[in-house]
Write an enzyme that holds these catalytic residues in place. Structure first.
Site, mmCIF file in Angstrom:
data_model
loop_
_atom_site.group_PDB
_atom_site.id
_atom_site.type_symbol
_atom_site.label_atom_id
_atom_site.label_comp_id
_atom_site.label_asym_id
_atom_site.label_seq_id
_atom_site.Cartn_x
_atom_site.Cartn_y
_atom_site.Cartn_z
ATOM 1 N N HIS A 87 -0.719 13.334 -3.194
ATOM 2 C CA HIS A 87 -2.138 13.240 -2.859
ATOM 3 C C HIS A 87 -2.413 13.635 -1.418
ATOM 4 O O HIS A 87 -2.124 12.900 -0.486
ATOM 5 C CB HIS A 87 -2.629 11.800 -3.128
ATOM 6 C CG HIS A 87 -4.081 11.597 -2.820
ATOM 7 N ND1 HIS A 87 -4.571 10.423 -2.314
ATOM 8 C CD2 HIS A 87 -5.141 12.434 -2.952
ATOM 9 C CE1 HIS A 87 -5.878 10.556 -2.138
ATOM 10 N NE2 HIS A 87 -6.244 11.750 -2.519
ATOM 11 N N ASN A 129 -7.288 5.253 0.091
ATOM 12 C CA ASN A 129 -8.577 4.903 -0.504
ATOM 13 C C ASN A 129 -8.697 3.410 -0.789
ATOM 14 O O ASN A 129 -9.798 2.878 -0.932
ATOM 15 C CB ASN A 129 -8.830 5.716 -1.779
ATOM 16 C CG ASN A 129 -9.277 7.122 -1.437
ATOM 17 O OD1 ASN A 129 -9.757 7.381 -0.330
ATOM 18 N ND2 ASN A 129 -9.097 8.044 -2.362
ATOM 19 N N GLU A 145 0.208 11.268 0.372
ATOM 20 C CA GLU A 145 0.750 10.124 -0.368
ATOM 21 C C GLU A 145 1.639 10.653 -1.491
ATOM 22 O O GLU A 145 1.211 11.502 -2.276
ATOM 23 C CB GLU A 145 -0.389 9.294 -0.956
ATOM 24 C CG GLU A 145 -1.252 8.660 0.116
ATOM 25 C CD GLU A 145 -2.454 7.892 -0.431
ATOM 26 O OE1 GLU A 145 -2.885 6.938 0.220
ATOM 27 O OE2 GLU A 145 -2.969 8.263 -1.512
ATOM 28 N N SER A 196 -6.854 11.920 -6.872
ATOM 29 C CA SER A 196 -7.131 10.889 -5.872
ATOM 30 C C SER A 196 -7.477 9.564 -6.518
ATOM 31 O O SER A 196 -7.464 8.533 -5.856
ATOM 32 C CB SER A 196 -8.269 11.336 -4.948
ATOM 33 O OG SER A 196 -9.390 11.682 -5.709
#
Ligand code: NAI
Length: 506
Positions: free
Chosen positions: A142, A192, A154, A121
């Site tokens: 991800h 993120n 992702e 991540s």
């Protein structure tokens, strides 16, 4: 339908690995589980068995399908047993040296055409693949926790990743029932990175003493439609998880002001106030629920002063109509009479600045956030300046609560709460587009599915108006003199000409 990868290896069978194994088996792949802790792979298989049993119970899966899925799960006691896999996904400890070491070993074991994917991540896919003989087959994959429920993944292209690997893995993600979004290898990838706006700006607002945690949470839930306020969300995730992500992305972007974390979370992390898991975070938890301080009562005002509204107020016509509907005595003179409550509705500017610039008496001046359409908001937010008299503050509070709508009164801040947080989220999202991290469409999907926001960040910008968002940022930059609020050129161009943020690319 035959899965694009018929045999998949999962290395590291903890929280993430087992979730990925579940959806891979459900897609029809044979799945080999490997973990250095031999008990972990068996525990993962047991967990999958009970997951599928529960799905059968809830009639979300037939008993035959569940048995077939379990039949496709194999335990590997050595890495060698992954030699025939078409795809190998690692979900081991988050350490660059360990992940690179594992991939180097896999290069000597895996088939030459096998795809090697990492569920990292926070590490760069390019760095993980550096030093390998064939970095072109290394790709990021991800997922989010819990994998079966978080339906987005992702797919990350490192600098040397082959385009066909990204495409094929995206197709496989769809076969797993997930929505793939394609990201370039940049810090935080999409979710993120886009998620930096919400918590950090809320923390900044709290650090300035503008409002307490519970009030900020209430405002963002009721005005902007977030399911959880930022402090509730941090309590749920735990500061041991969320603070390091804030620091990591900030440093990976070489101290970019937009991502600057807060000393509030540094200190709370050090003090062990992590959130729900420790029984105390921004809220205290008892009997499974948060102890939320009660809202201040609506003040009782005997005699309501007349109201004078600044000609420069945002949504002025709407605000006038609202005042009329609330039964206010509205003044129509060029300037307020000596007793009038003076109302301003700035975008980005603080109430103090507006009172000074418009030559209003600060003691009688109160602001209202009109970024949000009053008909759609469940809460009105008022702000005082340091000189506002308490009788004027109370009069404004009582007036705007007359129809029963909730009212919060906060201290002076350039941009109130919703304006600041929305503008910051939209600005960061715009910069993601500017940098070409992903397509605007994938950004919207990633944020709605990965973060659960009420809409994608670009749709959010459209909802409140790109021009308004831009105005908030420009004015906040003036108020705070902080690079944090400089508008991304991507937003600036679109906002300047009033273009929709989800308009087709130039
Ligand atoms: P976890 O601690 O639950 O599981 C990791 C597993 O990997 C353990 O069973 C451990 O025994 C095993 N392991 C460690 N080193 C190994 C090695 N060299 N070879 C084989 N097995 C090894 O961790 P979790 O939460 O499942 O995370 C795994 C990866 O997924 C990390 O890279 C993490 O950053 C990433 N990730 C985690 C998310 C989360 O919310 N937990 C979300 C998205 C990604």
């Amino acid at each position: 339908m035959k899965p694009i990868y018929s045999t998949v290896g999962i290395i590291g069978t903890g929280a993430m690995g087992r979730g990925i194994a579940q959806i891979a088996a459900q897609a029809g792949s044979t799945v080999h589980l490997y973990d250095t802790n031999t008990q972990a792979a068996q525990a993962a298989r047991d967990h999958l068995q009970s997951q599928w049993a529960r799905m059968v119970e809830k009639q979300r899966m037939s008993a035959e399908d569940a048995a077939a899925c379990l039949g496709r799960i194999a335990l590997a006691s050595t890495l060698q047993q992954l030699a025939e896999c078409d795809l190998i996904v690692e979900a081991i400890v988050e350490r660059l040296d360990v992940k690179t070491g594992l991939l180097k070993e896999l290069e000597t074991i895996a088939r030459p055409d096998a795809v090697l994917a990492s569920n990292t991540s926070s590490l760069s896919i390019t760095s993980i693949a550096a030093g390998l003989k064939h970095p072109e087959r290394v790709v990021g994959f991800h997922f989010f926790n819990p994998v079966p429920l978080m339906k987005v993944v992702e797919v990350i292209a490192g600098l040397r990743t082959q385009a066909t690997v990204v495409q094929t893995l995206s197709t496989y993600a769809r076969q797993m029932g997930h929505t793939p979004v394609v990201a370039q290898d940049t810090p935080g990838f999409i979710v993120n990175h886009a998620g930096r706006g919400y918590g950090t700006e809320a923390l900044r607002i709290a650090s300035e003493g503008v409002a307490d945690f519970a009030t900020i949470d209430r405002i963002l839930r009721d005005q902007a439609g977030f399911k959880l306020g930022p402090f509730e969300l941090m309590d749920l995730t735990g500061l041991d998880v969320s603070h390091p992500v804030m620091e990591s992305i900030y440093h990976q972007y070489f101290e970019e002001a937009r991502y600057r974390p807060s000393v509030i979370t540094t200190q709370r992390l050090a003090g062990g106030l992590l959130g729900r898991k420790t029984g105390e975070g921004f809220y205290k938890y008892a009997d499974g629920g948060a102890q939320v301080p009660a809202e201040p009562a609506v003040p009782v005002v005997e005699e309501m002063p007349p109201v004078w509204l600044s000609p420069r107020a945002a949504r002025r016509a709407e605000l006038l109509l609202l005042l009329k509907n609330l039964g206010a005595k509205i003044e129509t003179g060029q300037s307020p009479s000596p007793n009038a409550l003076t109302l301003v509705a700035p975008l980005g500017f603080d109430i103090t600045t507006v009172a000074v610039v418009e030559r209003l008496d600060p003691a009688r001046t109160v602001g209202i956030d009109m970024l949000v359409d009053d008909a759609t908001t469940k809460r009105r937010v008022l702000a005082t300046n340091p000189a506002t008299r308490t009788d004027m503050r109370d009069a404004a509070h009582a007036l705007f609560a007359r129809d029963g709508k909730a009212v919060s009164v906060i201290r002076d801040s350039g941009g109130f709460v919703t304006q600041r947080v929305v503008a910051h989220i939209v600005n960061i999202a715009s910069d993601i587009c500017q940098q070409g991290v992903c397509s605007p469409a994938d950004l919207e999907i990633a944020v709605t599915l990965g973060l659960g926001y009420p809409q994608g960040p670009l749709a959010m910008g459209n909802l409140y108006g790109p021009t308004n968002v831009l105005e908030v940022l420009f004015n906040m930059q003036t108020v705070y003199g902080d690079q944090r609020y400089r508008p991304s050129p991507w937003l600036r161009r679109r906002g300047a000409i009033g273009l929709s943020l989800l308009h087709e690319e130039e």
